[in-house]
Design an enzyme around this catalytic site. Structure first.
Site, short mmCIF file in Angstrom:
data_model
loop_
_atom_site.label_atom_id
_atom_site.label_comp_id
_atom_site.label_asym_id
_atom_site.label_seq_id
_atom_site.Cartn_x
_atom_site.Cartn_y
_atom_site.Cartn_z
N LEU A 1 -45.59 14.11 44.35
CA LEU A 1 -46.28 13.12 45.17
C LEU A 1 -45.26 12.00 45.37
O LEU A 1 -44.58 11.60 44.43
CB LEU A 1 -47.52 12.57 44.46
CG LEU A 1 -48.75 13.49 44.39
CD1 LEU A 1 -49.84 12.87 43.54
CD2 LEU A 1 -49.28 13.81 45.79
N ASP A 2 -45.13 11.50 46.60
CA ASP A 2 -44.10 10.51 46.85
C ASP A 2 -44.46 9.15 46.24
O ASP A 2 -45.55 8.95 45.70
CB ASP A 2 -43.78 10.40 48.35
CG ASP A 2 -44.97 9.93 49.18
OD1 ASP A 2 -45.66 9.00 48.74
OD2 ASP A 2 -45.18 10.48 50.27
N LEU A 3 -43.53 8.22 46.34
CA LEU A 3 -43.65 6.92 45.68
C LEU A 3 -44.98 6.23 45.94
O LEU A 3 -45.62 5.71 45.02
CB LEU A 3 -42.48 6.02 46.13
CG LEU A 3 -42.46 4.60 45.57
CD1 LEU A 3 -42.12 4.61 44.09
CD2 LEU A 3 -41.47 3.73 46.35
#
Length: 276
Positions: free
Chosen positions: A109-111
């Site tokens: 999951l991205d930032l």
């Protein structure tokens, strides 16, 4: 004369099953000369090994693989899904409980995304769950800036191409309009890098919140940001088609009763995020 397949399994797969690294990372370690077999340094993953072989990674003997385990983790925003970050940003591993064994994330999951992230100590499980052929539906709650209609969302349901990359058809439903924002529920069977954000931008919408709520049969449920919950081993075996563990096998780190498998438990733990 037939060429017989050497006994055993590929070295990278064995390292991954032992939880030392993912299969791809293991192959990189081998290429860097960090792996030895029976005292000899190897530089190619094209090698089968058996239980009789002595394997070391970074001069540390490779231990027998632990029982396969899986955890649900509620990833908060502001954490990157990697063991270390070149920009010095906090990672998910900074916040995991200290008593957790070495784990790998299933996908990323991205930032700025949050929600359900699966963690496992078994490289084979990681690889299996990340393969598109597994076909598990991943669901997201997505808040976008704009006023989407069914007509706006129609291209997503058919599948679109963004920057030369083809995205498979998505399951998309409009849940409600809330002022200048709208909430959507989106289902994917194959998640490419920042797929939802890129697809929304392509149809004129901007994502300002993205929460993964499920990954196949595993649900985020009431798990709070930063909390970790272990999946019961029976559920893990049933969902992944794993072989039952031998009678008398105890859960790692806990004693089991003689002649009986240790009773699987669900533990929910949370380590408060570090300030800054």
């Amino acid at each position: 004369m037939e060429n017989k397949t050497p006994p055993g399994e590929r070295i990278a797969k064995v390292i991954a099953r032992a939880g030392r690294a993912s299969r791809r990372e293991a192959e990189r370690m081998i290429a860097e000369g960090r792996v030895t077999v029976n005292g000899k340094k190897i530089d190619s993953p094209a090698l089968n090994v058996t239980d009789a072989d002595q394997i070391t990674v970074d001069d540390t003997p490779l231990a027998a693989p632990d029982a396969a385990r899986l955890w649900l983790y509620h990833k908060p925003t502001g954490r990157v899904t990697t063991t270390r970050d070149e920009q010095g940003r906090p990672t998910i591993y900074d916040d995991l409980p200290d008593d957790l064994p070495r784990v790998m994330s299933v996908g990323r999951l991205d930032l700025n995304s949050e929600g359900l992230l699966l963690l496992t100590n078994d490289g084979a499980i990681k690889r299996k769950l990340e393969l598109p052929s597994t076909g598990w539906l991943r669901k997201y709650r997505v808040r976008v800036n704009g006023r989407p209609t069914d007509e706006t969302l129609a291209p997503l349901r058919k599948g679109i191409e963004v920057d030369g990359q083809r995205f498979q058809p998505m399951q998309v439903s409009l849940d409600r309009q809330q002022g200048a924002n709208a909430w959507l529920t989106i289902g994917l069977r194959e998640g490419k890098n920042r797929e939802i954000r890129r697809a929304m931008t392509d149809i004129g919408l901007t994502v300002n919140r993205l929460i993964r709520t499920s990954y196949g049969p595993f649900q985020l449920g009431q798990l709070k940001p930063g909390e970790v919950e272990e999946v019961r081993r029976k559920i893990l075996r049933d969902q992944l088609g794993l072989e039952p563990e031998p009678v008398g096998t105890a859960k790692p780190g806990k004693p089991g009763k003689p002649g009986r498998p240790a009773k699987p438990t669900v533990q929910r733990r949370r380590r408060p995020p570090k300030k800054g």
